[in-house]
Motif scaffolding. Structure first.
Motif, PDB file in Angstrom:
ATOM      1  N   LEU A  26       0.825  -1.198   0.000  1.00  0.00           N
ATOM      2  CA  LEU A  26       0.000   0.000   0.000  1.00  0.00           C
ATOM      3  C   LEU A  26       0.866   1.258   0.000  1.00  0.00           C
ATOM      4  CD1 LEU A  26      -2.811   1.302   0.158  1.00  0.00           C
ATOM      5  CD2 LEU A  26      -2.623   1.164   2.637  1.00  0.00           C
ATOM      6  N   SER A  27       1.911   1.277   0.822  1.00  0.00           N
ATOM      7  CA  SER A  27       2.759   2.473   0.875  1.00  0.00           C
ATOM      8  C   SER A  27       3.508   2.675  -0.440  1.00  0.00           C
ATOM      9  CB  SER A  27       3.733   2.401   2.048  1.00  0.00           C
ATOM     10  OG  SER A  27       4.590   1.290   1.918  1.00  0.00           O
ATOM     11  N   LEU A  28       3.865   1.595  -1.122  1.00  0.00           N
ATOM     12  CA  LEU A  28       4.515   1.711  -2.431  1.00  0.00           C
ATOM     13  C   LEU A  28       3.543   2.299  -3.453  1.00  0.00           C
ATOM     14  CD1 LEU A  28       7.005   1.142  -4.203  1.00  0.00           C
ATOM     15  CD2 LEU A  28       6.052  -1.130  -4.638  1.00  0.00           C
ATOM     16  N   GLN A  29       2.308   1.850  -3.420  1.00  0.00           N
ATOM     17  CA  GLN A  29       1.299   2.398  -4.326  1.00  0.00           C
ATOM     18  C   GLN A  29       1.088   3.887  -4.084  1.00  0.00           C
ATOM     19  OE1 GLN A  29      -2.004  -0.173  -3.401  1.00  0.00           O
ATOM     20  NE2 GLN A  29      -1.586  -1.539  -5.140  1.00  0.00           N
ATOM     21  N   VAL A  30       0.984   4.276  -2.820  1.00  0.00           N
ATOM     22  CA  VAL A  30       0.799   5.685  -2.481  1.00  0.00           C
ATOM     23  C   VAL A  30       2.001   6.495  -2.949  1.00  0.00           C
ATOM     24  CG1 VAL A  30       0.609   7.338  -0.568  1.00  0.00           C
ATOM     25  CG2 VAL A  30      -0.760   5.237  -0.544  1.00  0.00           C
ATOM     26  N   ALA A  31       3.199   5.975  -2.728  1.00  0.00           N
ATOM     27  CA  ALA A  31       4.409   6.689  -3.160  1.00  0.00           C
ATOM     28  C   ALA A  31       4.405   6.897  -4.670  1.00  0.00           C
ATOM     29  CB  ALA A  31       5.657   5.921  -2.727  1.00  0.00           C
ATOM     30  N   PHE A  32       4.057   5.857  -5.417  1.00  0.00           N
ATOM     31  CA  PHE A  32       3.990   6.003  -6.876  1.00  0.00           C
ATOM     32  C   PHE A  32       2.933   7.025  -7.286  1.00  0.00           C
ATOM     33  CE2 PHE A  32       6.080   1.734  -7.563  1.00  0.00           C
ATOM     34  CZ  PHE A  32       7.168   2.257  -8.254  1.00  0.00           C
ATOM     35  N   LEU A  33       1.773   6.980  -6.628  1.00  0.00           N
ATOM     36  CA  LEU A  33       0.697   7.904  -6.983  1.00  0.00           C
ATOM     37  C   LEU A  33       1.043   9.356  -6.652  1.00  0.00           C
ATOM     38  CD1 LEU A  33      -2.487   5.865  -6.019  1.00  0.00           C
ATOM     39  CD2 LEU A  33      -1.711   6.480  -8.314  1.00  0.00           C
ATOM     40  N   LEU A  34       1.857   9.582  -5.641  1.00  0.00           N
ATOM     41  CA  LEU A  34       2.239  10.944  -5.276  1.00  0.00           C
ATOM     42  C   LEU A  34       3.217  11.566  -6.264  1.00  0.00           C
ATOM     43  CD1 LEU A  34       2.542  10.693  -1.393  1.00  0.00           C
ATOM     44  CD2 LEU A  34       0.752  11.821  -2.736  1.00  0.00           C
ATOM     45  N   VAL A  35       3.890  10.733  -7.051  1.00  0.00           N
ATOM     46  CA  VAL A  35       4.833  11.248  -8.043  1.00  0.00           C
ATOM     47  C   VAL A  35       4.114  12.175  -9.019  1.00  0.00           C
ATOM     48  CG1 VAL A  35       6.250  10.578 -10.043  1.00  0.00           C
ATOM     49  CG2 VAL A  35       6.460   9.334  -7.880  1.00  0.00           C
ATOM     50  N   PHE A  36       2.942  11.769  -9.453  1.00  0.00           N
ATOM     51  CA  PHE A  36       2.222  12.543 -10.469  1.00  0.00           C
ATOM     52  C   PHE A  36       1.862  13.956 -10.006  1.00  0.00           C
ATOM     53  CE2 PHE A  36      -1.685  13.848 -12.655  1.00  0.00           C
ATOM     54  CZ  PHE A  36      -1.202  13.926 -13.945  1.00  0.00           C
ATOM     55  N   PRO A  37       1.098  14.112  -8.924  1.00  0.00           N
ATOM     56  CA  PRO A  37       0.752  15.490  -8.543  1.00  0.00           C
ATOM     57  C   PRO A  37       1.982  16.311  -8.160  1.00  0.00           C
ATOM     58  CG  PRO A  37      -0.053  13.932  -6.901  1.00  0.00           C
ATOM     59  CD  PRO A  37       0.452  13.133  -8.057  1.00  0.00           C
ATOM     60  N   ALA A  38       2.941  15.689  -7.519  1.00  0.00           N
ATOM     61  CA  ALA A  38       4.147  16.432  -7.127  1.00  0.00           C
ATOM     62  C   ALA A  38       4.864  16.996  -8.344  1.00  0.00           C
ATOM     63  CB  ALA A  38       5.079  15.532  -6.320  1.00  0.00           C
ATOM     64  N   LEU A  39       5.044  16.189  -9.363  1.00  0.00           N
ATOM     65  CA  LEU A  39       5.803  16.650 -10.529  1.00  0.00           C
ATOM     66  C   LEU A  39       5.030  17.624 -11.415  1.00  0.00           C
ATOM     67  CD1 LEU A  39       7.912  13.532 -11.538  1.00  0.00           C
ATOM     68  CD2 LEU A  39       8.650  15.628 -10.396  1.00  0.00           C
ATOM     69  N   VAL A  40       3.723  17.465 -11.526  1.00  0.00           N
ATOM     70  CA  VAL A  40       2.997  18.461 -12.330  1.00  0.00           C
ATOM     71  C   VAL A  40       2.966  19.807 -11.608  1.00  0.00           C
ATOM     72  CG1 VAL A  40       1.644  16.818 -13.704  1.00  0.00           C
ATOM     73  CG2 VAL A  40       0.666  17.764 -11.626  1.00  0.00           C
ATOM     74  N   ILE A  41       2.942  19.793 -10.280  1.00  0.00           N
ATOM     75  CA  ILE A  41       3.009  21.040  -9.524  1.00  0.00           C
ATOM     76  C   ILE A  41       4.394  21.678  -9.678  1.00  0.00           C
ATOM     77  CG2 ILE A  41       3.021  22.023  -7.192  1.00  0.00           C
ATOM     78  CD1 ILE A  41       0.735  19.978  -6.546  1.00  0.00           C
ATOM     79  N   VAL A  42       5.442  20.869  -9.587  1.00  0.00           N
ATOM     80  CA  VAL A  42       6.800  21.395  -9.788  1.00  0.00           C
ATOM     81  C   VAL A  42       6.928  21.983 -11.197  1.00  0.00           C
ATOM     82  CG1 VAL A  42       9.244  20.742 -10.021  1.00  0.00           C
ATOM     83  CG2 VAL A  42       7.913  19.939  -8.067  1.00  0.00           C
ATOM     84  N   GLY A  43       6.392  21.292 -12.188  1.00  0.00           N
ATOM     85  CA  GLY A  43       6.435  21.800 -13.561  1.00  0.00           C
ATOM     86  C   GLY A  43       5.716  23.126 -13.702  1.00  0.00           C
ATOM     87  N   ALA A  44       4.549  23.250 -13.062  1.00  0.00           N
ATOM     88  CA  ALA A  44       3.782  24.498 -13.135  1.00  0.00           C
ATOM     89  C   ALA A  44       4.534  25.643 -12.467  1.00  0.00           C
ATOM     90  CB  ALA A  44       2.419  24.316 -12.479  1.00  0.00           C
TER      91      ALA A  44
END
Length: 171
Positions: free
Chosen positions: A2-20
């Motif tokens: 479960l924690s691995l899944q959450v970690a993978f899922l957090l990559v997306f919002p984190a990186l699109v926010i960094v990109g913005a």
């Protein structure tokens, strides 16, 4: 798991926010952001139990988003980093979230353009000069539009409806 899944899922919002944020402050979106998004998608999809056919749909949507992004870049509407971020986010979102992504990104882009027109007006010039250098540049008439902001808004609004988030919620 479960924690691995959450970690993978957090990559997306984190990186699109960094990109913005990077786009808003420098008018660039570094290639590493889109590259990490693309590379992280596949282990995230496998960790969430996505079927190969679903991964293929995601890849097709990412490819279509890349073609759309390249066309918009060729027309001078967005920068190259925006096109790559648009495609990388499309890869993560899949179907039917891609339709929400496209719609919200277009609306956010329009709102961003109108907001920048107002910010760049002669009435705002004296107030804007007191801001940090990146904000002064953002408010400079004739500057580009950091479309990464609109892409991030569309991506973040669509993400809860993505097949990866739906798989996580169901699991």
């Amino acid at each position: 798991m479960l924690s691995l899944q959450v970690a993978f899922l957090l990559v997306f919002p984190a990186l699109v926010i960094v990109g913005a944020l990077k786009d808003a402050t420098s008018y660039t979106i570094p290639n590493w952001i889109s590259a990490v998004l693309i590379l992280a998608f596949f282990p995230a999809a496998f960790a969430l139990g996505a079927a190969p056919a679903a991964i293929g749909v995601h890849a097709a949507i990412g490819a279509v988003a890349l073609v759309i992004g390249i066309a918009m870049f060729a027309l001078g509407w967005i920068g190259g980093g925006d096109a790559k971020l648009f495609a990388a986010a499309g890869l993560w979102l899949g179907w039917p979230a891609a339709s929400t992504y496209l719609f919200v990104t277009c609306i956010a882009g329009g709102v961003l353009a109108v907001g920048l027109l107002n910010l760049r007006s002669t009435q705002m010039r004296s107030l804007v000069q007191m801001g940090p250098p990146w904000f002064v540049r953002l408010a400079t008439p004739g500057e580009n539009v950091p479309y990464g902001l609109a892409i991030a808004i569309g991506a973040l609004v669509a993400f809860p409806g993505s097949t990866l988030m739906q798989a996580f919620a169901a699991g």
